[in-house]
Design an enzyme around this catalytic site. Sequence first.
Site, short mmCIF file in Angstrom:
data_model
loop_
_atom_site.label_atom_id
_atom_site.label_comp_id
_atom_site.label_asym_id
_atom_site.label_seq_id
_atom_site.Cartn_x
_atom_site.Cartn_y
_atom_site.Cartn_z
N ARG A 85 0.97 -1.56 -0.04
CA ARG A 85 -0.07 0.13 0.47
C ARG A 85 0.64 1.26 -0.30
O ARG A 85 2.05 1.13 0.46
CB ARG A 85 -0.57 0.32 1.01
CG ARG A 85 -0.37 -0.02 2.35
CD ARG A 85 -1.02 0.18 3.73
NE ARG A 85 -0.37 0.44 4.57
CZ ARG A 85 1.12 1.30 5.45
NH1 ARG A 85 0.95 1.94 4.46
NH2 ARG A 85 1.62 0.65 6.53
N GLY A 87 1.83 5.35 1.70
CA GLY A 87 2.19 5.23 3.07
C GLY A 87 2.92 4.74 3.93
O GLY A 87 4.02 4.26 3.68
N HIS A 92 -2.86 -1.60 13.36
CA HIS A 92 -3.22 -1.86 13.57
C HIS A 92 -3.70 -2.80 14.41
O HIS A 92 -2.69 -3.53 14.37
CB HIS A 92 -3.87 -2.71 11.75
CG HIS A 92 -3.48 -1.54 10.76
ND1 HIS A 92 -4.76 -0.98 10.77
CD2 HIS A 92 -3.48 -2.23 9.97
CE1 HIS A 92 -4.59 0.15 9.33
NE2 HIS A 92 -3.17 -0.76 8.73
N ILE A 156 -5.81 6.52 6.12
CA ILE A 156 -6.22 5.79 4.26
C ILE A 156 -5.10 5.30 3.81
O ILE A 156 -4.13 6.39 4.05
CB ILE A 156 -7.55 6.95 3.20
CG1 ILE A 156 -8.75 7.63 4.75
CG2 ILE A 156 -7.26 6.81 1.87
CD1 ILE A 156 -9.23 8.42 3.90
N GLY A 157 -5.12 4.51 3.20
CA GLY A 157 -4.01 4.41 2.42
C GLY A 157 -4.84 2.81 1.47
O GLY A 157 -4.89 1.52 1.75
N GLY A 168 -6.98 0.10 2.56
CA GLY A 168 -8.78 1.16 2.32
C GLY A 168 -8.37 1.86 3.26
O GLY A 168 -7.49 3.03 3.45
N ALA A 170 -8.89 2.21 8.39
CA ALA A 170 -8.82 2.15 9.97
C ALA A 170 -9.70 3.79 10.38
O ALA A 170 -8.83 4.56 10.59
CB ALA A 170 -6.90 1.83 10.06
N CYS A 187 2.55 7.15 10.33
CA CYS A 187 2.15 7.50 9.08
C CYS A 187 3.38 8.82 8.32
O CYS A 187 3.02 10.29 7.53
CB CYS A 187 0.97 8.63 9.02
SG CYS A 187 -0.25 6.98 8.86
#
Length: 265
Positions: A85, A87, A92, A156-157, A168, A170, A187
Site C-alpha cells: 500500500r 503511506g 492496526h 487511509i492507505g 482501505g 482504519a 504515517c
Amino acid sequence: MRLPPVFYHCFREPLPYMQGLRLQEQIHQHQLLTRKNYGNHRDFLFLLEHRPVYTFGRRQGSDSEGAMEALRLRATGADVVLTLRGGQTTYHGPGQIVGYPLLDLGRTSPPMGIRDYICRMQKLLEAHLAEEHNIQHAPSEHTGVFLDERTKVASIGVQVRHRLTTHGFALNVTPEPLPWFDKVVACGLADVKAGCIAHAIKLRTAIDSITVANELPGLIQRFGRVYEREMVPLDLSAQGEAENAVLEAELVSRNQGPWNRTPVF
C-alpha cells in the site's frame, strides 16, 4: 445504469494481518478472472479488527534501518509486515476498525478516479464521526481524519490494480490502540498523535457504549450512501469462491488464541 450491490462481511474475531492480505489477494484475483471471462464479478467490503501489527508502506523496510526498526517493533509483541500500500508506518489492532473495500472503479462511466475514490473514503469517515457522535473533524493538509491539528483518528492507505481496489481505511474506536501508536511516528507525522472516538466524546457515561461492534451498522450504511451502492450482507452459506475465502479467514482468526493487549515494552 444501476450499479450492482456491494457485499459486506464483518469479522467476529481479530484477524492476523497476513491472513487479511491473503483474503484480499484471493478476492482480487477472482475478480480479475471473473471480469475477464464472464463480466459478472462482485464488489466487497470487509470490516474487521486485526491482531496487533505494525505495517510498513511499500517504500519502507527494505534497507538496514528498516530492518532494525522492524526488530524493535516486534519486541513490543506485535507482528511487523511490509505491504504494497501507499503511506508509511502505521499500527492496526483490536479497538480499531479496518475497512477493506474491494471495488471495481471501472463500473461507472467514466470510471471513478483514484482521487475521487479516496476523497469519498475521507467523506465517509468524516460523516460517520459527525452523524454518529457529533464529532467535527479538523481540516488538515494530510490524508486521513483529524480531531485537531495534532490528533489523528483515522487513516487511509489504498492500492489500485487494474481498476480494482485493495487496502482501505482504519478508524480508532476505543483507547486500546493508542499505546501501540506511541511506539512509532505513525504515517510519518512526527508532531501528530493517535486519538480515538471514545476519548473524543469526553462523556464518561457514554464511553462504555463505544465499541467496534456498535460502529459497524452506521459505517456500512454510510459507505453505501457515499459510494452510491446498495449494501448486501455476504451469505457465507452460498459456498462461492469469495464465501469460501472468508470462511477460511474466519477459521484462522478463531484458532489464533490470545494476543498482547498492551505493548510488552
